[in-house]
Design a protein around this motif. Sequence first.
Motif, PDB file in Angstrom:
ATOM      1  N   ALA A  56       9.534  -0.361  28.909  1.00 39.32           N
ATOM      2  CA  ALA A  56       9.151  -0.231  27.668  1.00 39.32           C
ATOM      3  C   ALA A  56       7.665  -0.509  27.305  1.00 39.32           C
ATOM      4  O   ALA A  56       7.137   0.011  26.368  1.00 39.32           O
ATOM      5  CB  ALA A  56      10.003  -1.143  26.794  1.00 39.32           C
ATOM      6  N   ALA A  57       7.076  -1.299  28.245  1.00 36.08           N
ATOM      7  CA  ALA A  57       5.557  -1.556  28.053  1.00 36.08           C
ATOM      8  C   ALA A  57       4.881  -0.451  28.809  1.00 36.08           C
ATOM      9  O   ALA A  57       3.633  -0.627  28.714  1.00 36.08           O
ATOM     10  CB  ALA A  57       5.359  -2.964  28.759  1.00 36.08           C
ATOM     11  N   GLY A  58       5.475   0.363  29.480  1.00 35.06           N
ATOM     12  CA  GLY A  58       4.914   1.593  29.963  1.00 35.06           C
ATOM     13  C   GLY A  58       3.968   1.326  31.302  1.00 35.06           C
ATOM     14  O   GLY A  58       3.108   1.877  31.664  1.00 35.06           O
ATOM     15  N   VAL A  59       4.665   0.392  32.071  1.00 34.96           N
ATOM     16  CA  VAL A  59       4.235  -0.135  33.443  1.00 34.96           C
ATOM     17  C   VAL A  59       5.188   0.484  34.409  1.00 34.96           C
ATOM     18  O   VAL A  59       6.389   0.343  34.064  1.00 34.96           O
ATOM     19  CB  VAL A  59       3.674  -1.240  33.417  1.00 34.96           C
ATOM     20  N   ARG A  60       4.728   0.526  35.714  1.00 35.73           N
ATOM     21  CA  ARG A  60       5.418   1.078  36.728  1.00 35.73           C
ATOM     22  C   ARG A  60       5.915  -0.286  37.538  1.00 35.73           C
ATOM     23  O   ARG A  60       4.889  -1.098  37.972  1.00 35.73           O
ATOM     24  CB  ARG A  60       4.596   2.037  37.751  1.00 35.73           C
ATOM     25  N   ASP A 116      -1.324  -3.472  31.115  1.00 38.99           N
ATOM     26  CA  ASP A 116      -1.668  -2.086  30.426  1.00 38.99           C
ATOM     27  C   ASP A 116      -0.975  -0.978  30.766  1.00 38.99           C
ATOM     28  O   ASP A 116      -0.516  -0.815  31.859  1.00 38.99           O
ATOM     29  CB  ASP A 116      -3.130  -1.813  30.836  1.00 38.99           C
ATOM     30  N   PRO A 117      -0.744  -0.173  29.806  1.00 34.89           N
ATOM     31  CA  PRO A 117       0.016   0.856  29.747  1.00 34.89           C
ATOM     32  C   PRO A 117      -0.361   1.805  30.885  1.00 34.89           C
ATOM     33  O   PRO A 117      -1.620   2.119  31.092  1.00 34.89           O
ATOM     34  CB  PRO A 117       0.117   1.779  28.560  1.00 34.89           C
ATOM     35  N   GLY A 118       0.232   2.323  31.933  1.00 30.58           N
ATOM     36  CA  GLY A 118      -0.061   2.982  32.857  1.00 30.58           C
ATOM     37  C   GLY A 118      -0.318   2.359  34.323  1.00 30.58           C
ATOM     38  O   GLY A 118      -0.440   3.114  35.419  1.00 30.58           O
ATOM     39  N   GLY A 119      -0.305   1.077  34.188  1.00 35.29           N
ATOM     40  CA  GLY A 119      -0.571   0.148  35.130  1.00 35.29           C
ATOM     41  C   GLY A 119       0.717  -0.157  36.065  1.00 35.29           C
ATOM     42  O   GLY A 119       1.805   0.646  35.718  1.00 35.29           O
ATOM     43  N   THR A 170      13.296 -11.366  24.880  1.00 38.72           N
ATOM     44  CA  THR A 170      12.173 -11.248  24.097  1.00 38.72           C
ATOM     45  C   THR A 170      10.857 -11.880  24.704  1.00 38.72           C
ATOM     46  O   THR A 170       9.919 -11.324  24.651  1.00 38.72           O
ATOM     47  CB  THR A 170      12.459 -11.763  22.571  1.00 38.72           C
ATOM     48  N   ALA A 171      10.980 -13.155  25.350  1.00 44.67           N
ATOM     49  CA  ALA A 171       9.925 -13.635  26.040  1.00 44.67           C
ATOM     50  C   ALA A 171       9.378 -12.773  27.047  1.00 44.67           C
ATOM     51  O   ALA A 171       8.278 -12.614  27.004  1.00 44.67           O
ATOM     52  CB  ALA A 171      10.165 -14.979  26.286  1.00 44.67           C
ATOM     53  N   LEU A 172      10.313 -12.246  27.725  1.00 41.49           N
ATOM     54  CA  LEU A 172       9.770 -11.572  29.115  1.00 41.49           C
ATOM     55  C   LEU A 172       9.171 -10.142  28.589  1.00 41.49           C
ATOM     56  O   LEU A 172       8.162  -9.797  29.083  1.00 41.49           O
ATOM     57  CB  LEU A 172      11.168 -11.100  29.802  1.00 41.49           C
ATOM     58  N   ALA A 173       9.879  -9.483  27.533  1.00 36.37           N
ATOM     59  CA  ALA A 173       9.137  -8.229  26.917  1.00 36.37           C
ATOM     60  C   ALA A 173       7.507  -8.651  26.369  1.00 36.37           C
ATOM     61  O   ALA A 173       6.699  -7.811  26.659  1.00 36.37           O
ATOM     62  CB  ALA A 173       9.890  -7.793  25.962  1.00 36.37           C
ATOM     63  N   THR A 174       7.540  -9.653  25.564  1.00 33.87           N
ATOM     64  CA  THR A 174       6.323 -10.114  25.220  1.00 33.87           C
ATOM     65  C   THR A 174       5.128 -10.138  26.241  1.00 33.87           C
ATOM     66  O   THR A 174       4.254  -9.596  26.152  1.00 33.87           O
ATOM     67  CB  THR A 174       6.616 -11.219  24.423  1.00 33.87           C
ATOM     68  N   ALA A 175       5.549 -11.149  27.301  1.00 34.87           N
ATOM     69  CA  ALA A 175       4.739 -11.496  28.262  1.00 34.87           C
ATOM     70  C   ALA A 175       4.243 -10.077  29.006  1.00 34.87           C
ATOM     71  O   ALA A 175       3.136  -9.981  29.402  1.00 34.87           O
ATOM     72  CB  ALA A 175       5.418 -12.405  29.290  1.00 34.87           C
ATOM     73  N   LEU A 176       5.053  -9.125  29.292  1.00 41.93           N
ATOM     74  CA  LEU A 176       4.636  -7.847  29.871  1.00 41.93           C
ATOM     75  C   LEU A 176       3.778  -7.070  29.100  1.00 41.93           C
ATOM     76  O   LEU A 176       2.814  -6.617  29.520  1.00 41.93           O
ATOM     77  CB  LEU A 176       6.104  -7.112  30.478  1.00 41.93           C
ATOM     78  N   ALA A 186      -1.744  -4.321  40.749  1.00 40.20           N
ATOM     79  CA  ALA A 186      -0.900  -4.854  39.918  1.00 40.20           C
ATOM     80  C   ALA A 186      -1.675  -6.200  39.771  1.00 40.20           C
ATOM     81  O   ALA A 186      -2.286  -6.854  40.386  1.00 40.20           O
ATOM     82  CB  ALA A 186       0.448  -5.128  40.353  1.00 40.20           C
ATOM     83  N   ARG A 187      -1.687  -6.839  38.451  1.00 45.50           N
ATOM     84  CA  ARG A 187      -2.191  -8.151  38.122  1.00 45.50           C
ATOM     85  C   ARG A 187      -1.209  -8.948  37.599  1.00 45.50           C
ATOM     86  O   ARG A 187      -1.462 -10.159  37.158  1.00 45.50           O
ATOM     87  CB  ARG A 187      -3.474  -8.051  37.384  1.00 45.50           C
ATOM     88  N   VAL A 188       0.140  -8.607  37.846  1.00 46.95           N
ATOM     89  CA  VAL A 188       1.158  -9.568  37.339  1.00 46.95           C
ATOM     90  C   VAL A 188       2.174  -9.253  38.441  1.00 46.95           C
ATOM     91  O   VAL A 188       2.733  -8.188  38.749  1.00 46.95           O
ATOM     92  CB  VAL A 188       1.840  -8.964  35.822  1.00 46.95           C
ATOM     93  N   LEU A 189       2.853 -10.593  38.511  1.00 43.49           N
ATOM     94  CA  LEU A 189       4.181 -10.670  39.524  1.00 43.49           C
ATOM     95  C   LEU A 189       5.359 -11.344  38.780  1.00 43.49           C
ATOM     96  O   LEU A 189       4.990 -12.163  38.125  1.00 43.49           O
ATOM     97  CB  LEU A 189       3.798 -11.616  40.510  1.00 43.49           C
ATOM     98  N   VAL A 190       6.560 -10.870  38.636  1.00 45.66           N
ATOM     99  CA  VAL A 190       7.536 -11.247  37.870  1.00 45.66           C
ATOM    100  C   VAL A 190       8.489 -12.093  38.931  1.00 45.66           C
ATOM    101  O   VAL A 190       8.984 -11.244  39.776  1.00 45.66           O
ATOM    102  CB  VAL A 190       8.223 -10.489  36.897  1.00 45.66           C
TER     103      VAL A 190
END
Length: 473
Positions: A212-216, A191-194, A180-186, A241-245
């Motif tokens: 589920a967040a709509g990102v690639r 942004d969807p489509g990003g 849940t925390a991971l899904a919330t963070a993403l 991208a502006r996020v790295l997991v």
Amino acid sequence: MNDDSSLDVVVGRLRAEAAASSPGDRLPSSRLLVKRWGISPVTLSRAVTVLTAEGAVVSRPGAGVFVSDRGPRRARVAADLSWQEHALTGERPSITAMMRMLAKPADEVVDLSTGYLHESLQPSKALADAMGRAGRRPGTWTRAPADGIPELRAWFAADIAGRDGPLGANDVLISSGGQTALATALRALTDPGGSVLVESPTYPGTLAAAGAAGVRCVGAPVDGDGVRVELLEEAFASSGARVLVVQPLFQNPTGAVLAPGRRAQLMDAVRAAGAFVIEDDFTRRLVHSDAPDLPQPLAADDPDGHVVHIRSLTKPASPSLRISALTARGMAFERLRATHVINSFFVPRPMQETALELMTAPSYATHLRRLAAALRDRRETTTRSLAEHCPYLTVHAARPGGYHVWTSLPDGVPDDEATAEALRHSVSVSPGSAFHLPGGSTRHLRLSYVAAATPEEIVRGVERLDQALRRLR
């Protein structure tokens, strides 16, 4: 007791007893049925609960279990649900890999797939005691603050970054488990489509949450020293991208630990891109007793707020203790908080109070020491058994932390066929393709050693895996 004592079997027997009786009749006593069928009282109690929910029986405390006089329920008429195919359009993220992780294997199957502790490894008494104490605390059954109870937030801040570190209680958001925390963070940071950068291979839940967040997802290769940081600058630039997991500690599935020299390079690349790194610190409390000192989390040395840190209590305690913490600062925290509140309002206070009672009790520190020793023994049992029975498998990671080993199959043996054949031989393992982006490698297996009942069961599982793979080689 008899082996033939699974819940489904007992439910069927009890249902037959009820069907052979008249409405209002009292069924045989629990003591008699336990003795007759060679089952535990707990299994019988669960079977009674199932039939009570069906309306077949009525349980009267102190009197017994009676056949219901309401008569059998009418059979449901099959509905035509085909219209939904037109109403629900567009692709949805696949959860096949996640459902495989959540599926409970049949009783005869040795589980070398699931990443949750077997009940014998869980601090069951400490959990029960903590829940009892929490239930009696004033205010436990009132509404929890949206951000989480202050004491638990403060505990997480100190546990992650130390009492003199950069994080305080106000930087912590209590969530319901690591997924849940991971899904919330993403959802909050993309942004969807990003696009989002993910390790390759990576945890299947990351891929599903991103979908589920709509990102690639864009893969950043991992080797024995963690994510290849020299590729990050180009990956950020080309993907936008502006996020790295990342999982810097005992990465799932490779087991890699981010090398000391790469930590600063990773943060330099993130700062240069004006990006965030989501640090999934899921194995911090799954360290083995023979491990060296662990590196501190990236979040513990992050003065500029680039790191969003996730820490869950689920893995080292119980799959049902779904409590985790998201830490962030500035506008990122506000984004996380908004997404969290929209999704779930707040985490139930009794669960938070139970977690706090558990984490601060001396028995939990004792549990972690025992768990560290048990994990070391199970890792050694697994690698020794693989060397003896499956020498043709290449073991890439057997690190002193985490709960699994990562292996390569011989040439010409696809992992989906290996996984299916293994299951036919009553052992469950995870296919490597579940951890890769589409089109990635299909020559790996991940073997977990925490879900099996005993080390001896791990050996039986590896022996069965050998029998299965020999049919495919």
